[in-house]
Scaffold this motif. Structure first.
Motif, mmCIF file in Angstrom:
data_model
loop_
_atom_site.group_PDB
_atom_site.id
_atom_site.type_symbol
_atom_site.label_atom_id
_atom_site.label_comp_id
_atom_site.label_asym_id
_atom_site.label_seq_id
_atom_site.Cartn_x
_atom_site.Cartn_y
_atom_site.Cartn_z
ATOM 1 N N ARG A 63 -11.281 2.387 -9.921
ATOM 2 C CA ARG A 63 -10.653 1.321 -9.111
ATOM 3 C C ARG A 63 -9.741 1.686 -7.782
ATOM 4 O O ARG A 63 -8.415 0.813 -7.696
ATOM 5 C CB ARG A 63 -10.109 0.501 -10.304
ATOM 6 N N ASN A 64 -9.967 2.666 -7.474
ATOM 7 C CA ASN A 64 -9.150 3.036 -6.255
ATOM 8 C C ASN A 64 -10.333 3.744 -5.273
ATOM 9 O O ASN A 64 -11.097 4.735 -5.379
ATOM 10 C CB ASN A 64 -8.187 4.469 -6.423
ATOM 11 N N VAL A 98 -4.913 -11.176 0.932
ATOM 12 C CA VAL A 98 -4.959 -10.596 -0.312
ATOM 13 C C VAL A 98 -4.425 -8.978 -0.184
ATOM 14 O O VAL A 98 -4.304 -8.619 0.900
ATOM 15 C CB VAL A 98 -6.447 -10.187 0.061
ATOM 16 N N GLU A 99 -3.849 -8.606 -1.287
ATOM 17 C CA GLU A 99 -3.019 -7.488 -1.621
ATOM 18 C C GLU A 99 -4.129 -6.320 -1.371
ATOM 19 O O GLU A 99 -5.322 -6.325 -1.748
ATOM 20 C CB GLU A 99 -2.203 -7.359 -2.690
ATOM 21 N N LEU A 100 -3.798 -5.174 -0.557
ATOM 22 C CA LEU A 100 -4.738 -3.935 -0.381
ATOM 23 C C LEU A 100 -4.956 -3.395 -1.908
ATOM 24 O O LEU A 100 -6.108 -3.206 -1.873
ATOM 25 C CB LEU A 100 -3.746 -2.876 0.386
ATOM 26 N N SER A 101 -4.228 -3.628 -2.656
ATOM 27 C CA SER A 101 -4.673 -2.909 -4.037
ATOM 28 C C SER A 101 -5.617 -3.886 -4.626
ATOM 29 O O SER A 101 -6.424 -3.540 -5.537
ATOM 30 C CB SER A 101 -3.342 -3.055 -5.097
ATOM 31 N N LYS A 137 -5.319 1.810 -2.862
ATOM 32 C CA LYS A 137 -4.088 1.771 -3.625
ATOM 33 C C LYS A 137 -3.288 3.094 -3.141
ATOM 34 O O LYS A 137 -3.354 4.160 -3.770
ATOM 35 C CB LYS A 137 -4.354 1.984 -4.991
ATOM 36 N N ILE A 138 -2.625 2.968 -1.711
ATOM 37 C CA ILE A 138 -1.919 3.972 -1.219
ATOM 38 C C ILE A 138 -0.800 4.478 -1.996
ATOM 39 O O ILE A 138 -0.546 5.851 -2.163
ATOM 40 C CB ILE A 138 -1.732 3.515 0.308
ATOM 41 N N LEU A 139 -0.235 3.767 -2.556
ATOM 42 C CA LEU A 139 1.103 3.956 -3.544
ATOM 43 C C LEU A 139 1.108 3.529 -4.672
ATOM 44 O O LEU A 139 1.927 2.997 -5.412
ATOM 45 C CB LEU A 139 2.169 3.067 -2.610
ATOM 46 N N ASP A 140 -0.045 3.915 -5.258
ATOM 47 C CA ASP A 140 -0.272 3.479 -6.588
ATOM 48 C C ASP A 140 0.511 4.770 -7.642
ATOM 49 O O ASP A 140 0.128 5.863 -7.332
ATOM 50 C CB ASP A 140 -1.804 4.039 -7.150
ATOM 51 N N PRO A 141 1.619 3.858 -8.147
ATOM 52 C CA PRO A 141 2.467 4.828 -9.047
ATOM 53 C C PRO A 141 1.867 5.579 -10.405
ATOM 54 O O PRO A 141 2.266 6.554 -10.877
ATOM 55 C CB PRO A 141 3.234 3.884 -9.564
ATOM 56 N N SER A 142 0.588 4.884 -10.603
ATOM 57 C CA SER A 142 -0.186 5.590 -11.741
ATOM 58 C C SER A 142 -0.972 6.729 -11.449
ATOM 59 O O SER A 142 -1.502 7.700 -12.364
ATOM 60 C CB SER A 142 -0.947 4.576 -12.394
ATOM 61 N N ILE A 143 -0.943 7.192 -10.172
ATOM 62 C CA ILE A 143 -1.835 8.353 -9.712
ATOM 63 C C ILE A 143 -0.992 9.200 -8.496
ATOM 64 O O ILE A 143 -0.565 8.437 -7.735
ATOM 65 C CB ILE A 143 -3.056 7.935 -9.390
ATOM 66 N N ASN A 144 -0.840 10.484 -8.789
ATOM 67 C CA ASN A 144 -0.165 11.220 -7.661
ATOM 68 C C ASN A 144 -1.312 11.798 -6.665
ATOM 69 O O ASN A 144 -2.471 11.722 -6.822
ATOM 70 C CB ASN A 144 0.659 12.315 -8.380
ATOM 71 N N VAL A 145 -0.698 12.394 -5.519
ATOM 72 C CA VAL A 145 -1.532 12.858 -4.492
ATOM 73 C C VAL A 145 -2.522 14.107 -5.105
ATOM 74 O O VAL A 145 -3.831 14.212 -4.648
ATOM 75 C CB VAL A 145 -0.735 13.599 -3.290
ATOM 76 N N PHE A 146 -2.021 14.910 -6.114
ATOM 77 C CA PHE A 146 -2.929 15.866 -6.620
ATOM 78 C C PHE A 146 -3.913 15.421 -7.344
ATOM 79 O O PHE A 146 -5.242 15.876 -7.116
ATOM 80 C CB PHE A 146 -2.029 16.909 -7.638
#
Length: 227
Positions: free
Chosen positions: A209-210, A66-69, A74-83
Motif C-alpha cells: 500500500r505504498n 484527496v490526500e497523497l496517502s 506515502k512520502i512521510l509514512d512514519p511506519s516505514i523508514n528510508v532503509f
C-alpha cells in the motif's frame, strides 16, 4: 463511504481514463512519427507522458483534496523508514524484472513470433550523447506515472464505492489489463510480459500500500532496459 458521483471518485476515475487513453493511442502513431518527424515525436511524448499526467494529478489535488496517502504516495509514512523503502524497492526489482523477462522469453520460445521492429529502445539508441538523459526521462515518467495511475489511483477509484474496500481480484485484473494494453504495439509477447509483471506487482501492492518502492523498482528496471 464515498458516493459514486462525488468528485472524489469521478475526477480520479476520469484522470485514469485519460491517462490510459493517451498511452493506448500512442501505439498507433509512435513509429511513423519517430521516423518522419522525430522532434514532433519527442514533443508529443513529453506532453503525453509528463505534462498531462502531472496536470491530471494537480487537478485531482485541487478539486478533490484527496490526500497523497490515499493514493499510495506515502512520502512521510512514519511506519516505514528510508532503509526499509530501499530494501522494498530492491526486493520488487529483483522479483518483477525476472517475472517480466521470463514471461516474454517464454512466449517467444513456446508460441513463436518476432520482436517488434520499433520500440522505445530503438528511439534511445539513436540519440548518441543524449541517450542517458532521455533514458532517465523515460524511466522516470513511466515509473512515476504508471505506478501512480495504475496502482495508487486505480485502487482508490475501485475502493471508493465499497467503503474503501474492493475485491482484491478485481483490482489485480483491471490493473494488469490496463498496464498490458498500453503496451499492445510491442506484440503478444510484450502484452503477456507486462500483464504478468503487473499481476504480480498489483498483488504485492495490496500488501504494501505504498507506491514509492514500486516507482523505484519500475525506474530501475526501465533504466536497465533503456540505458
Amino acid at each position: 463511504m464515498h458516493s459514486d458521483s462525488s468528485p472524489k471518485v469521478t475526477v480520479p476515475a476520469v484522470a485514469v481514463g485519460i491517462y490510459f487513453t493517451m498511452q493506448l493511442l500512442n501505439g498507433f502513431y509512435n513509429q511513423s512519427l519517430y521516423i518522419n518527424a522525430p522532434a514532433a515525436f519527442w514533443i508529443l511524448d513529453v506532453i503525453t507522458h509528463a505534462i498531462v499526467p502531472a496536470l491530471l494529478l494537480g487537478i485531482i489535488a485541487l478539486i478533490t483534496r484527496v490526500e497523497l496517502s490515499e493514493i499510495g504516495i506515502k512520502i512521510l509514512d512514519p511506519s516505514i523508514n528510508v532503509f526499509d523503502l530501499v530494501l522494498l524497492s530492491l526486493f520488487l526489482a529483483i522479483v518483477l524484472w525476472p517475472v517480466y523477462a521470463v514471461s516474454v522469453e517464454s512466449w517467444y520460445y513456446y508460441v513463436g513470433g518476432e520482436p517488434p521492429d520499433w520500440h522505445y529502445g530503438v528511439a534511445t539508441s539513436d540519440l548518441g550523447v543524449m541517450r542517458p538523459l532521455v533514458a532517465i526521462y523515460m524511466s522516470l515518467t513511466a515509473g512515476i506515472f504508471e505506478e501512480i495511475f495504475y496502482k495508487g489511483l486505480l485502487l482508490y477509484v475501485l475502493s471508493a464505492p465499497f467503503a474503501d474496500r474492493t475485491n482484491d481480484a478485481i483490482f489485480i485484473v483491471v490493473s494488469s489489463c490496463l498496464f498490458s494494453l498500453v503496451h499492445w504495439e510491442n506484440g503478444a509477447a510484450e502484452l503477456t510480459g507486462t500483464f504478468v509483471y503487473q499481476f504480480i506487482g498489483s498483488a504485492l501492492y495490496l500488501k504494501i500500500r505504498n507506491v514509492l518502492p514500486f516507482i523505484a523498482a519500475h525506474y530501475a528496471i526501465d533504466i536497465y532496459h533503456f540505458w
